[in-house]
Motif scaffolding. Structure first.
Motif, PDB file in Angstrom:
ATOM      1  N   VAL A  10      30.045  33.318  -8.857  1.00  0.00           N
ATOM      2  CA  VAL A  10      31.129  32.971  -9.452  1.00  0.00           C
ATOM      3  C   VAL A  10      32.331  33.378  -8.822  1.00  0.00           C
ATOM      4  N   ASP A  11      32.485  34.775  -8.121  1.00  0.00           N
ATOM      5  CA  ASP A  11      33.651  35.432  -7.624  1.00  0.00           C
ATOM      6  C   ASP A  11      33.555  35.114  -6.236  1.00  0.00           C
ATOM      7  N   ALA A  12      32.582  34.327  -5.445  1.00  0.00           N
ATOM      8  CA  ALA A  12      32.346  34.060  -4.159  1.00  0.00           C
ATOM      9  C   ALA A  12      33.476  33.266  -3.628  1.00  0.00           C
ATOM     10  N   PRO A  13      33.949  33.303  -2.482  1.00  0.00           N
ATOM     11  CA  PRO A  13      34.824  32.200  -1.986  1.00  0.00           C
ATOM     12  C   PRO A  13      34.375  31.012  -1.934  1.00  0.00           C
ATOM     13  N   PRO A  14      35.166  29.922  -2.218  1.00  0.00           N
ATOM     14  CA  PRO A  14      34.697  28.745  -2.501  1.00  0.00           C
ATOM     15  C   PRO A  14      33.883  28.119  -1.679  1.00  0.00           C
ATOM     16  N   SER A  15      33.881  28.389  -0.066  1.00  0.00           N
ATOM     17  CA  SER A  15      32.966  27.870   0.828  1.00  0.00           C
ATOM     18  C   SER A  15      31.391  28.248   0.614  1.00  0.00           C
ATOM     19  N   LEU A  16      31.491  29.590   0.259  1.00  0.00           N
ATOM     20  CA  LEU A  16      29.937  30.245   0.105  1.00  0.00           C
ATOM     21  C   LEU A  16      29.576  29.980  -1.250  1.00  0.00           C
ATOM     22  N   ALA A  17      30.264  29.417  -2.237  1.00  0.00           N
ATOM     23  CA  ALA A  17      29.961  29.149  -3.555  1.00  0.00           C
ATOM     24  C   ALA A  17      29.456  27.671  -3.543  1.00  0.00           C
ATOM     25  N   MET A  18      30.137  26.824  -2.587  1.00  0.00           N
ATOM     26  CA  MET A  18      29.662  25.422  -2.404  1.00  0.00           C
ATOM     27  C   MET A  18      28.340  25.490  -1.789  1.00  0.00           C
ATOM     28  N   ILE A  19      28.031  26.235  -0.530  1.00  0.00           N
ATOM     29  CA  ILE A  19      27.100  26.383   0.241  1.00  0.00           C
ATOM     30  C   ILE A  19      25.798  26.541  -0.800  1.00  0.00           C
ATOM     31  N   ARG A  20      25.972  27.635  -1.809  1.00  0.00           N
ATOM     32  CA  ARG A  20      25.140  27.731  -2.771  1.00  0.00           C
ATOM     33  C   ARG A  20      24.564  26.547  -3.559  1.00  0.00           C
ATOM     34  N   LEU A  21      25.583  26.129  -3.904  1.00  0.00           N
ATOM     35  CA  LEU A  21      25.407  24.552  -4.634  1.00  0.00           C
ATOM     36  C   LEU A  21      24.575  23.579  -3.816  1.00  0.00           C
ATOM     37  N   ILE A  22      25.342  23.250  -2.728  1.00  0.00           N
ATOM     38  CA  ILE A  22      24.421  22.424  -1.634  1.00  0.00           C
ATOM     39  C   ILE A  22      22.873  22.843  -1.524  1.00  0.00           C
ATOM     40  N   THR A  23      22.684  24.076  -1.374  1.00  0.00           N
ATOM     41  CA  THR A  23      21.423  24.299  -1.044  1.00  0.00           C
ATOM     42  C   THR A  23      20.368  24.613  -2.191  1.00  0.00           C
ATOM     43  N   GLY A  24      21.149  24.526  -3.477  1.00  0.00           N
ATOM     44  CA  GLY A  24      20.256  24.566  -4.534  1.00  0.00           C
ATOM     45  C   GLY A  24      18.853  23.853  -4.740  1.00  0.00           C
ATOM     46  N   PHE A  25      18.921  22.820  -4.352  1.00  0.00           N
ATOM     47  CA  PHE A  25      17.800  21.936  -4.325  1.00  0.00           C
ATOM     48  C   PHE A  25      16.574  22.636  -3.468  1.00  0.00           C
ATOM     49  N   TRP A  26      16.856  23.495  -2.569  1.00  0.00           N
ATOM     50  CA  TRP A  26      15.875  24.264  -1.792  1.00  0.00           C
ATOM     51  C   TRP A  26      15.141  25.220  -2.723  1.00  0.00           C
ATOM     52  N   VAL A  27      15.932  25.872  -3.697  1.00  0.00           N
ATOM     53  CA  VAL A  27      15.156  26.550  -4.747  1.00  0.00           C
ATOM     54  C   VAL A  27      14.406  25.721  -5.758  1.00  0.00           C
ATOM     55  N   SER A  28      15.062  24.714  -5.865  1.00  0.00           N
ATOM     56  CA  SER A  28      14.263  23.847  -6.957  1.00  0.00           C
ATOM     57  C   SER A  28      12.942  23.273  -6.399  1.00  0.00           C
ATOM     58  N   ARG A  29      12.774  22.930  -5.058  1.00  0.00           N
ATOM     59  CA  ARG A  29      11.786  22.542  -4.299  1.00  0.00           C
ATOM     60  C   ARG A  29      10.820  23.803  -4.460  1.00  0.00           C
ATOM     61  N   ALA A  30      11.447  25.017  -4.092  1.00  0.00           N
ATOM     62  CA  ALA A  30      10.479  26.187  -3.894  1.00  0.00           C
ATOM     63  C   ALA A  30       9.908  26.520  -5.333  1.00  0.00           C
TER      64      ALA A  30
END
Length: 169
Positions: A10-30
């Motif tokens: 939550v306290d991450a820079p917006p770009s890093l927070a967005m990257i985590r959200l974008i790649t969140g489906f990778w974790v779901s698939r794992a």
């Protein structure tokens, strides 16, 4: 072993927070892969190395290792200094036949049927039609009526969720 998931960023820079959200489906698939293969059941008694896990799940060791490393990075499993994977409280929810099991729910919600339908979500947004109907040529309930394996898994998922909610109430 650290069995706590990392901070949410939550306290991450917006770009890093967005990257985590974008790649969140990778974790779901794992998570889906681990649940489908029954990895949590294999880890319930003791840590296991990747060779044993790959053999038990009939999987490619290096590929399974990458999946489990991903899940360890979010606290679902833990990896020790010898490269063995172990259970965490979060990972225990993926075990079969335990109170609070979410394994069947994972397999329903993240399984192939939902995964394919979500891949066509743009169709729903553009047309207002169900992506599931579009992909499978029938509604989800009709699909379940024709696919006993899917309906059995769905029933198990609903029973597990109901038991969990009943205990909370």
């Amino acid at each position: 072993m650290n069995d706590r998931p990392p901070t949410t960023g939550v306290d991450a820079p917006p770009s890093l927070a967005m990257i985590r959200l974008i790649t969140g489906f990778w974790v779901s698939r794992a998570i889906y892969i681990a649940a489908k293969l029954g990895v949590a059941d294999l880890l319930k008694d003791e840590p296991q190395d990747i060779e044993k896990l790959a053999k038990a799940t009939v999987s490619h060791g290096p590929s399974l290792y990458r999946v489990l490393r991903t899940l360890a990075s979010v606290g679902i499993f833990a990896e020790d200094e010898q490269g063995r994977f172990a259970m965490t409280p979060l990972g225990a929810t993926l075990q079969s036949d335990v109170p609070g099991s979410l394994r069947a729910w994972v397999n329903v919600q993240l399984g192939e049927e939902h995964y394919r339908a979500w891949g066509h979500a743009m169709h729903s947004v553009k047309t207002g039609e169900s992506a599931f109907d579009h992909v499978f040529g029938m509604g989800v309930w009709q699909y379940r009526a024709q696919n006993i394996e899917h309906v059995t898994l769905f029933d198990e998922a609903m029973a597990n969720l109901t038991a969990m909610y009943n205990a909370a109430v």
